[in-house]
Write a protein that holds these residues in place. Structure first.
Motif, PDB file in Angstrom:
ATOM      1  N   GLY A  38       0.855  -1.197   0.000  1.00  0.00           N
ATOM      2  CA  GLY A  38       0.000   0.000   0.000  1.00  0.00           C
ATOM      3  C   GLY A  38       0.880   1.232   0.000  1.00  0.00           C
ATOM      4  N   GLU A  39       0.500   2.215  -0.802  1.00  0.00           N
ATOM      5  CA  GLU A  39       1.339   3.417  -0.923  1.00  0.00           C
ATOM      6  C   GLU A  39       1.682   4.024   0.437  1.00  0.00           C
ATOM      7  OE1 GLU A  39      -0.386   6.688  -3.139  1.00  0.00           O
ATOM      8  OE2 GLU A  39       1.498   7.808  -3.029  1.00  0.00           O
ATOM      9  N   GLU A  40       0.678   4.204   1.270  1.00  0.00           N
ATOM     10  CA  GLU A  40       0.933   4.911   2.532  1.00  0.00           C
ATOM     11  C   GLU A  40       1.609   4.007   3.563  1.00  0.00           C
ATOM     12  OE1 GLU A  40       0.855   7.774   1.768  1.00  0.00           O
ATOM     13  OE2 GLU A  40      -0.629   7.782   0.174  1.00  0.00           O
ATOM     14  N   ILE A  42      -2.273  -1.427  -3.412  1.00  0.00           N
ATOM     15  CA  ILE A  42      -3.303  -0.408  -3.149  1.00  0.00           C
ATOM     16  C   ILE A  42      -2.761   1.012  -3.275  1.00  0.00           C
ATOM     17  CG2 ILE A  42      -4.875   0.470  -1.371  1.00  0.00           C
ATOM     18  CD1 ILE A  42      -4.563  -2.420  -0.078  1.00  0.00           C
ATOM     19  N   ASP A  43      -3.453   1.807  -4.073  1.00  0.00           N
ATOM     20  CA  ASP A  43      -3.252   3.256  -4.040  1.00  0.00           C
ATOM     21  C   ASP A  43      -4.568   3.836  -3.531  1.00  0.00           C
ATOM     22  OD1 ASP A  43      -2.750   5.923  -4.403  1.00  0.00           O
ATOM     23  OD2 ASP A  43      -1.756   5.656  -6.340  1.00  0.00           O
ATOM     24  N   PRO A  44      -4.593   4.275  -2.271  1.00  0.00           N
ATOM     25  CA  PRO A  44      -5.877   4.680  -1.672  1.00  0.00           C
ATOM     26  C   PRO A  44      -6.479   5.908  -2.343  1.00  0.00           C
ATOM     27  CG  PRO A  44      -4.056   5.274  -0.218  1.00  0.00           C
ATOM     28  CD  PRO A  44      -3.472   4.437  -1.325  1.00  0.00           C
ATOM     29  N   ILE A  45      -5.601   6.854  -2.709  1.00  0.00           N
ATOM     30  CA  ILE A  45      -6.049   7.996  -3.521  1.00  0.00           C
ATOM     31  C   ILE A  45      -5.004   8.172  -4.606  1.00  0.00           C
ATOM     32  CG2 ILE A  45      -6.559  10.464  -3.634  1.00  0.00           C
ATOM     33  CD1 ILE A  45      -7.404  10.455  -0.769  1.00  0.00           C
ATOM     34  N   ASP A  46      -5.350   7.834  -5.822  1.00  0.00           N
ATOM     35  CA  ASP A  46      -4.440   8.116  -6.924  1.00  0.00           C
ATOM     36  C   ASP A  46      -4.884   9.449  -7.505  1.00  0.00           C
ATOM     37  OD1 ASP A  46      -2.203   7.529  -8.547  1.00  0.00           O
ATOM     38  OD2 ASP A  46      -3.582   7.115 -10.186  1.00  0.00           O
ATOM     39  N   GLY A  47      -3.990  10.438  -7.359  1.00  0.00           N
ATOM     40  CA  GLY A  47      -4.364  11.806  -7.710  1.00  0.00           C
ATOM     41  C   GLY A  47      -4.534  12.625  -6.440  1.00  0.00           C
ATOM     42  N   THR A  48      -3.623  12.445  -5.505  1.00  0.00           N
ATOM     43  CA  THR A  48      -3.727  13.211  -4.245  1.00  0.00           C
ATOM     44  C   THR A  48      -3.624  14.717  -4.503  1.00  0.00           C
ATOM     45  OG1 THR A  48      -2.887  11.381  -2.941  1.00  0.00           O
ATOM     46  CG2 THR A  48      -2.663  13.553  -1.960  1.00  0.00           C
ATOM     47  N   THR A  49      -2.773  15.109  -5.439  1.00  0.00           N
ATOM     48  CA  THR A  49      -2.662  16.548  -5.727  1.00  0.00           C
ATOM     49  C   THR A  49      -3.981  17.074  -6.282  1.00  0.00           C
ATOM     50  OG1 THR A  49      -0.323  16.182  -6.180  1.00  0.00           O
ATOM     51  CG2 THR A  49      -1.234  18.297  -6.887  1.00  0.00           C
ATOM     52  N   THR A  66       0.284  11.827 -20.490  1.00  0.00           N
ATOM     53  CA  THR A  66       1.469  11.679 -19.646  1.00  0.00           C
ATOM     54  C   THR A  66       1.294  12.587 -18.442  1.00  0.00           C
ATOM     55  OG1 THR A  66       3.873  11.529 -19.583  1.00  0.00           O
ATOM     56  CG2 THR A  66       2.950  13.436 -20.727  1.00  0.00           C
ATOM     57  N   GLU A  67       2.257  12.544 -17.534  1.00  0.00           N
ATOM     58  CA  GLU A  67       2.198  13.362 -16.318  1.00  0.00           C
ATOM     59  C   GLU A  67       3.559  13.993 -16.075  1.00  0.00           C
ATOM     60  OE1 GLU A  67      -0.467  13.885 -14.350  1.00  0.00           O
ATOM     61  OE2 GLU A  67      -1.787  12.521 -15.461  1.00  0.00           O
ATOM     62  N   PHE A  68       3.562  15.040 -15.261  1.00  0.00           N
ATOM     63  CA  PHE A  68       4.829  15.689 -14.909  1.00  0.00           C
ATOM     64  C   PHE A  68       5.456  15.064 -13.657  1.00  0.00           C
ATOM     65  CE2 PHE A  68       2.301  18.993 -17.106  1.00  0.00           C
ATOM     66  CZ  PHE A  68       3.085  19.089 -18.243  1.00  0.00           C
ATOM     67  N   GLY A  69       4.666  14.314 -12.877  1.00  0.00           N
ATOM     68  CA  GLY A  69       5.206  13.651 -11.686  1.00  0.00           C
ATOM     69  C   GLY A  69       5.535  14.627 -10.568  1.00  0.00           C
ATOM     70  N   SER A  70       6.184  14.118  -9.543  1.00  0.00           N
ATOM     71  CA  SER A  70       6.431  14.989  -8.380  1.00  0.00           C
ATOM     72  C   SER A  70       7.920  15.253  -8.146  1.00  0.00           C
ATOM     73  CB  SER A  70       5.786  14.387  -7.117  1.00  0.00           C
ATOM     74  OG  SER A  70       6.284  13.095  -6.904  1.00  0.00           O
ATOM     75  N   SER A  71       8.761  14.905  -9.121  1.00  0.00           N
ATOM     76  CA  SER A  71      10.177  15.267  -8.967  1.00  0.00           C
ATOM     77  C   SER A  71      10.382  16.655  -9.572  1.00  0.00           C
ATOM     78  CB  SER A  71      11.063  14.255  -9.699  1.00  0.00           C
ATOM     79  OG  SER A  71      12.399  14.730  -9.698  1.00  0.00           O
ATOM     80  N   ALA A 130      -4.588  13.338 -16.773  1.00  0.00           N
ATOM     81  CA  ALA A 130      -5.712  13.479 -15.837  1.00  0.00           C
ATOM     82  C   ALA A 130      -5.226  13.798 -14.433  1.00  0.00           C
ATOM     83  CB  ALA A 130      -6.536  12.193 -15.820  1.00  0.00           C
ATOM     84  N   GLY A 131      -3.910  13.620 -14.194  1.00  0.00           N
ATOM     85  CA  GLY A 131      -3.391  13.829 -12.838  1.00  0.00           C
ATOM     86  C   GLY A 131      -3.455  12.571 -11.996  1.00  0.00           C
ATOM     87  N   THR A 132      -3.838  11.476 -12.625  1.00  0.00           N
ATOM     88  CA  THR A 132      -3.789  10.166 -11.960  1.00  0.00           C
ATOM     89  C   THR A 132      -3.402   9.108 -12.986  1.00  0.00           C
ATOM     90  OG1 THR A 132      -5.679   8.597 -11.856  1.00  0.00           O
ATOM     91  CG2 THR A 132      -6.137  10.865 -11.198  1.00  0.00           C
ATOM     92  N   ALA A 133      -2.366   8.368 -12.626  1.00  0.00           N
ATOM     93  CA  ALA A 133      -1.880   7.319 -13.520  1.00  0.00           C
ATOM     94  C   ALA A 133      -2.976   6.288 -13.784  1.00  0.00           C
ATOM     95  CB  ALA A 133      -0.668   6.641 -12.885  1.00  0.00           C
ATOM     96  N   ALA A 134      -3.702   5.948 -12.725  1.00  0.00           N
ATOM     97  CA  ALA A 134      -4.728   4.901 -12.857  1.00  0.00           C
ATOM     98  C   ALA A 134      -5.795   5.316 -13.871  1.00  0.00           C
ATOM     99  CB  ALA A 134      -5.366   4.617 -11.500  1.00  0.00           C
ATOM    100  N   TYR A 193       2.285   7.308 -21.094  1.00  0.00           N
ATOM    101  CA  TYR A 193       3.610   6.923 -20.602  1.00  0.00           C
ATOM    102  C   TYR A 193       3.962   7.789 -19.411  1.00  0.00           C
ATOM    103  CZ  TYR A 193       5.604  11.139 -22.675  1.00  0.00           C
ATOM    104  OH  TYR A 193       5.887  12.454 -22.961  1.00  0.00           O
ATOM    105  N   GLU A 194       4.751   7.245 -18.520  1.00  0.00           N
ATOM    106  CA  GLU A 194       5.243   8.038 -17.392  1.00  0.00           C
ATOM    107  C   GLU A 194       6.448   7.332 -16.792  1.00  0.00           C
ATOM    108  OE1 GLU A 194       2.325   9.335 -14.483  1.00  0.00           O
ATOM    109  OE2 GLU A 194       3.892  10.232 -13.221  1.00  0.00           O
ATOM    110  N   ILE A 195       7.404   8.150 -16.363  1.00  0.00           N
ATOM    111  CA  ILE A 195       8.566   7.630 -15.624  1.00  0.00           C
ATOM    112  C   ILE A 195       8.518   8.288 -14.246  1.00  0.00           C
ATOM    113  CG2 ILE A 195      11.081   7.421 -15.565  1.00  0.00           C
ATOM    114  CD1 ILE A 195      11.052   7.922 -18.615  1.00  0.00           C
ATOM    115  N   TRP A 234       1.899   0.849  -7.160  1.00  0.00           N
ATOM    116  CA  TRP A 234       0.483   1.009  -6.762  1.00  0.00           C
ATOM    117  C   TRP A 234      -0.275   1.938  -7.711  1.00  0.00           C
ATOM    118  CZ3 TRP A 234       4.551   1.745  -3.205  1.00  0.00           C
ATOM    119  CH2 TRP A 234       5.070   3.049  -3.167  1.00  0.00           C
ATOM    120  N   ASP A 235       0.444   2.810  -8.443  1.00  0.00           N
ATOM    121  CA  ASP A 235      -0.227   3.697  -9.409  1.00  0.00           C
ATOM    122  C   ASP A 235      -0.752   2.903 -10.604  1.00  0.00           C
ATOM    123  OD1 ASP A 235       0.415   6.240  -8.152  1.00  0.00           O
ATOM    124  OD2 ASP A 235       2.466   5.955  -8.836  1.00  0.00           O
ATOM    125  N   ILE A 236      -0.021   1.830 -10.963  1.00  0.00           N
ATOM    126  CA  ILE A 236      -0.285   1.202 -12.269  1.00  0.00           C
ATOM    127  C   ILE A 236      -0.725  -0.262 -12.217  1.00  0.00           C
ATOM    128  CG2 ILE A 236       1.185   2.778 -13.589  1.00  0.00           C
ATOM    129  CD1 ILE A 236       3.369   0.550 -13.513  1.00  0.00           C
TER     130      ILE A 236
END
Ligand SMILES: O=P([O-])([O-])O[C@@H]1[C@@H](O)[C@H](O)[C@@H](O)[C@H](O)[C@@H]1O
Ligand SMILES: [Mg+2]
Ligand SMILES: [Mg+2]
Length: 280
Positions: free
Chosen positions: A69-71, A89-96, A161-166, A193-197, A212-214, A219-221
């Motif tokens: 689980g992510e958390e 488990i990703d409890p909230i995918d798209g927390t931001t 795609t997403e920008f991620g959190s790095s 969409a801001g969520t990988a899932a 695609y995303e790196i 748990w995201d995918i």
């Protein structure tokens, strides 16, 4: 033959729906935000509460099953995918998104046995869309069968795609180089969409040809991966070859040809693997 994991999958759907109610209710009140690996890697009490709700519901029925689980991993639990039945488990995918009330938020529950995904459930709770996939049984959204897009021309394609959190400048540079290259093919457009899932469910639904995303995590995918393949799509590593769910890299597409074409444009890099990191 009876489906060995029918009861587990039903529980996953039921629990995802309950979790979605908690997430939707939490959106009506102020959310206190904490950070994890860096100042833009966000977590809320709701992420933690929902993960505990899911784990407890599963434990009550399947006490011997394992969890990633992510958390829990963020709290120091190991991130190990063994052959045992494991709930990812990703409890909230798209927390931001959740923090900003940007309306795409998912509960993602994947289930693997012998390191093979058996089912995946992604509940896009604000859209009230329940995405489900069973290995060998197809992919569905609210009970309707999903099929990836049949578009073979990359110039007619839309890509997620997403920008991620790095915010490491080298990582940001690679992300933008890839983005420029994918846009300039030219493709019809790039979305996220801001969520990988949910991005993976959009590939499964045929709304976009690829995602695609790196930098994502297992748990995201995990659940979305089965949605894509059961809807007729393919999963690859961003450098080609089979996807490795622990590698933090994914390319999902409607077809091998389109995936191979996109590979040529992606500037890849190697984040620390999920199964190598002591904690996040
Ligand atoms: O943290 P979280 O909201 O569960 O998951 C997020 C993803 O779904 C998002 O698409 C990705 O860009 C972020 O890096 C992060 O992994
Ligand atoms: Mg996530
Ligand atoms: Mg999450």
């Amino acid at each position: 033959m009876a489906d060995a994991w029918k009861e587990a999958m039903e529980l996953a759907e039921k629990t995802a729906r309950r979790a979605g109610e908690v997430v939707c209710a939490a959106l009506q009140v102020e959310r206190s935000v904490m950070t994890k690996s860096c100042s833009v890697d966000l977590v809320t009490q709701t992420d933690q509460q929902v993960e505990q709700l899911i784990i407890q519901s599963v434990r009550d029925k399947f006490p011997m099953h394992r969890f990633i689980g992510e958390e829990s991993v963020a709290a120091g639990e190991p991130c190990v995918l063994s052959d045992e039945p494991t709930w990812i488990i990703d409890p909230i995918d798209g927390t931001t998104n959740f923090v900003h009330a940007f309306p795409f938020v998912a509960i993602s529950i994947g289930f693997s046995v012998n390191k093979q995904m058996e089912f995946g459930v992604v509940f896009s709770c604000l859209e009230d869309k329940m995405y489900t996939a069973r290995r060998g049984g197809g992919a569905f959204c609210n009970g309707e069968r999903l099929q990836v897009s049949s578009q073979e021309d990359i110039q007619q394609a839309m890509v997620c795609t997403e920008f991620g959190s790095s915010r490491d400048p080298e990582v940001v540079e690679k992300i933008f180089c890839s983005l420029r290259a994918v846009l300039s093919i030219p493709t019809h457009g790039v979305r996220g969409a801001g969520t990988a899932a949910i991005n993976m469910c959009l590939v499964a639904s045929g709304c976009v040809e690829a995602y695609y995303e790196i930098g994502i995590h297992v748990w995201d995918i995990a659940a979305g991966a089965l949605l894509v393949t059961e809807a007729g799509g393919v999963l690859m590593d961003v450098q080609g070859g089979p996807v490795d769910l622990m590698s933090r890299r994914v390319l999902a597409a409607n077809s091998p040809a389109l995936a191979e074409r996109l590979l040529q444009e992606i500037h890849s890099f190697c984040p620390i693997r999920d199964d190598a990191a002591p904690s996040l």
